[in-house]
Design a protein around this motif. Structure first.
Motif, PDB file in Angstrom:
ATOM      1  N   TRP A  85       0.835  -1.193   0.000  1.00 39.64           N
ATOM      2  CA  TRP A  85       0.000   0.000   0.000  1.00 39.64           C
ATOM      3  C   TRP A  85       0.872   1.246   0.000  1.00 39.64           C
ATOM      4  O   TRP A  85       1.973   1.246   0.552  1.00 39.64           O
ATOM      5  N   ALA A  99      -1.017   4.765   8.201  1.00 38.68           N
ATOM      6  CA  ALA A  99      -0.276   3.512   8.061  1.00 38.68           C
ATOM      7  C   ALA A  99      -0.227   2.755   9.392  1.00 38.68           C
ATOM      8  O   ALA A  99      -0.433   1.540   9.450  1.00 38.68           O
ATOM      9  N   ILE A 166       6.369  -0.708   7.808  1.00 40.42           N
ATOM     10  CA  ILE A 166       5.900   0.659   7.556  1.00 40.42           C
ATOM     11  C   ILE A 166       7.113   1.519   7.228  1.00 40.42           C
ATOM     12  O   ILE A 166       8.055   1.607   8.024  1.00 40.42           O
ATOM     13  N   LEU A 195       3.669  -1.095   3.901  1.00 39.83           N
ATOM     14  CA  LEU A 195       2.904   0.146   3.962  1.00 39.83           C
ATOM     15  C   LEU A 195       3.881   1.305   3.751  1.00 39.83           C
ATOM     16  O   LEU A 195       4.754   1.546   4.598  1.00 39.83           O
TER      17      LEU A 195
END
Length: 438
Positions: A85, A99, A166, A195
């Protein structure tokens, strides 16, 4: 806290998308669980004994299919969920907040992001064993750091749900680091989710190949009213102060909180907004540039000094500083290279902190000239800086709309020049001269 998305301000559409994906991810885990119990395969293995992959392999193919409108998963387990993503949006829109909240929802034992279970709590606190957060301290994220991260992310989730990476400020990935990340996104482990946070999907911010393999969640600048509401509700700030800070921060939640709670942040802002009055000549323009640069340097030095000292002390202790054994002195003599590497990282972090501090000042200055422009055009919009509205109005009468626009463009060009690695002092001096000349 109602749930993990409570602090994602003014992003209703994004929250609906993320809730649906989290519910779909939970359904996918439930669908995979019976197959694992029948075959006896490891919970995170994702491969059945016949050589076929389980439902988790669907994450390797991005799926944008619709789920139920109320956030329940679609009939196909995993629909609406994918393995990579990108969260995009302007500064202050909450890219990293989104996130982290999504990561917490994926680790939630209920699959909803309840905000209270151990999965949600540890993820938001930054202590979850299966959630790795990359926050660049320097000007870029290097390839060695990314390779090590990708290698660790390939391990089986200890909690039996997801291994999540992340990456804040993914636009700072070097080309080599981006290639290392791309390989992992192209061939992801069954339960690893990436993410990424970036200002936009422009090739200057994120490579086209990485973008093509990710699902994008666009965020918008939250309205000042929504920012003020969260400051009152979450931080207990007085409503009038919250409204002023939200407007002055131009939708940036973190900056609004600092302005509302930190007197020094308000003093720095006041000094920046006094710049237009100081530009009375060439010498005054250079003096204003020096003052702005020195203020940014002082703010950056103060923000990193404590961390730098702690890091240096920890490294020296690890290398045997203060030891009395026969090998202690020799160990410290051989530690020069490691201390030099630490100093290099700290210097890069200080440079980043200085540029961030300077950029905050330039955003405030741009807000002032924006106010002057809207007043010159008699636009029916509220000023950003209510406390300098009178000064902006005087500037609007003196400069007219064209002059205010040229000054606003000079500030924005300075921001772009610094982002392109022009030396800050040169860029700021050129801006101050342009503001004086008009």
């Amino acid at each position: 806290m109602t749930d993990v998305f409570a602090d994602l301000v003014g992003q209703d559409e994004a929250v609906v998308t993320l809730r649906r994906a989290a519910a779909s991810a939970a359904a996918l885990l439930r669908a995979a669980a019976p197959a694992v119990s029948r075959t006896g395969a490891p919970a995170g293995g994702g491969v059945d004994p016949d050589g076929g992959h389980d439902d988790l392999d669907a994450l390797a193919e991005p799926v944008d299919g619709p789920g139920a409108a109320d956030g329940r998963p679609a009939a196909d387990p995993g629909a609406g969920m994918t393995h990579a993503w990108i969260f995009t949006g302007p500064p202050g829109s909450g890219r990293s907040v989104a996130a982290r909240a999504f990561a917490a929802a994926l680790q939630c034992v209920h699959g909803t992001g309840c905000g209270h279970c151990p999965g949600c709590h540890t993820t938001l606190a930054g202590t979850h064993a299966d959630v790795r957060l990359v926050v660049p301290e320097g000007l870029s994220i290097g390839v060695n750091e990314m390779r090590a991260l990708v290698l660790r992310a390939a391990s089986t989730p200890s909690g039996g749900r997801w291994q999540i990476v992340i990456i804040e400020d993914a636009d700072r990935l070097t080309e080599a680091a981006g290639n290392a990340l791309l390989k992992a996104i192209e061939e992801p482990p069954p339960r690893t989710v990436f993410l990424l946070c970036a200002p936009s999907t422009h090739p200057d911010d994120i490579s086209v190949t990485i973008r093509s393999r990710c699902r994008v969640v666009p965020l918008r600048q939250p309205p000042a009213g929504a920012v003020a509401e969260v400051l009152v509700r979450r931080d207990g700030i007085a409503p009038d102060v919250a409204e002023w800070a939200a407007a002055a921060a131009q939708g940036h939640v973190g900056r609004a909180r600092r302005l509302a709670r930190d007197p020094e942040a308000r003093q720095r802002r006041d000094a920046v907004l006094a710049v237009p009055r100081r530009l009375t000549g060439v010498g005054a323009a250079f003096d204003a540039a020096s003052a702005l640069i020195e203020a940014a340097e002082a703010e950056a030095a103060a923000s990193v000094a404590e961390v730098d000292e702690a890091e240096r002390a920890a490294l020296q202790t690890a290398l045997g500083a203060g030891g009395t054994g026969r090998g202690a002195a020799g160990a410290m003599r051989g530690a020069a290279g490691q201390l030099k590497d630490l100093e290099k990282r700290q210097k890069s972090r200080a440079t980043r902190a200085q540029r961030d501090a300077l950029d905050r000042a330039l955003v405030d200055l741009a807000g002032f000239y924006r106010d002057a422009l809207t007043m010159a055009l008699r636009a029916p919009v509220a000023p950003v800086h209510t406390d300098t509205a009178a000064l902006a109005g005087a500037g609007a009468q003196k400069w007219d709309a064209d002059g205010a626009l040229r000054r606003l463009e000079a500030v924005l060009e300075c921001r772009a020049a610094i982002e392109a690695n022009v030396k800050p002092r040169i860029a700021v001096e050129a801006m101050m001269l342009a503001l004086w000349k008009g």
